[in-house]
Design an enzyme around this catalytic site. Sequence first.
Site, PDB file in Angstrom:
ATOM      1  CG  ASP A  98      -1.817   1.102   1.265  1.00  0.00           C
ATOM      2  OD1 ASP A  98      -1.932   2.120   0.325  1.00  0.00           O
ATOM      3  OD2 ASP A  98      -2.575   1.271   2.366  1.00  0.00           O
ATOM      4  CB  ALA A  99       2.556   3.108  -2.967  1.00  0.00           C
TER       5      ALA A  99
ATOM      6  CE  LYS B 248       0.205   2.327   4.530  1.00  0.00           C
ATOM      7  NZ  LYS B 248       0.215   3.749   4.223  1.00  0.00           N
TER       8      LYS B 248
ATOM      9  CD  GLU C  31      -5.871   4.519  -1.625  1.00  0.00           C
ATOM     10  OE1 GLU C  31      -5.429   5.071  -0.437  1.00  0.00           O
ATOM     11  OE2 GLU C  31      -5.891   5.389  -2.562  1.00  0.00           O
TER      12      GLU C  31
END
Length: 280
Positions: free
Chosen positions: A9-10, A16, A74
């Site tokens: 998860d950018a 993360k 996302e």
Amino acid sequence: MSQEYVGIDAGGTLSKIVYTHGEDWGYKKIATNRVAEINRWIQANFTNPHIHITGGKAGVLLQEFPVSAKNVNEFEATCEGVNWLLEQNGILSQIGSQFMVTNVGTGTSIHYVQQDSYERIGGSGMGGGTLLGLSYLLTGEDHYDKILELGRKGEGEGLNVTVSDIYSHETPPISGDLTASNFGKAAQMKDKAFSKEDYISAIVRMIGETITTMSVQAAERLKTDAIIYIGTTFSRHDTLKEIVKGYTELRGKQAYFLEYGEYSGAIGALLNNGLKKAVL
């Protein structure tokens, strides 16, 4: 050899990372702007992994990665990850399949999840970026850990106007301890000195009360009592959790904070089961 999977998860500040080696899961954070370091870490720890990336900066990582990776929506990834964490922690059976997800990162995004569908309800510019920005403007502090430390020691209530302050000569129609105006007494700073700790404490309370109010109102409209609060802003920030939990419960809803909740997007990207976007 078992297949290896990596979910990333950018975010705007941190990436993360969740990864698997067989049955073992691991969690890691690396600054998003250190793409080369992320690459080196993956190459040093994996042979030929399946990599799924989500988040606002996913495009940056995808351009720089020397190996192919899949881009995952996302919001879908976040809700998928929350579902998985709720099930793993035995909470899903308690709250049912209908709940709110409030994701507090740089800003805040609020989602409604029902079974295998989700809908983004709204959001706010209030979040971790607000904490960092206002803390710097008011105190000159720009290091997150230092801001957390100072905020724990402050008495920010003295900067706020409460309901009791307004109804000073009669019984208020709602709890007198509630904040009527964040920083409403700030003009008194010419007569009274406030500390760095007080300023940061007041900022934390403003952020906590604002995102909780939005979340509770959305939960009321969609007739659910459970609100799942996630995001890196809650990491190691017990004061913010206490404010959000107390205010949520005061409004008659239940607040949940998940272990590894800040990794929800990375977990959902790794799983990539494909939640449907709900049409309400």
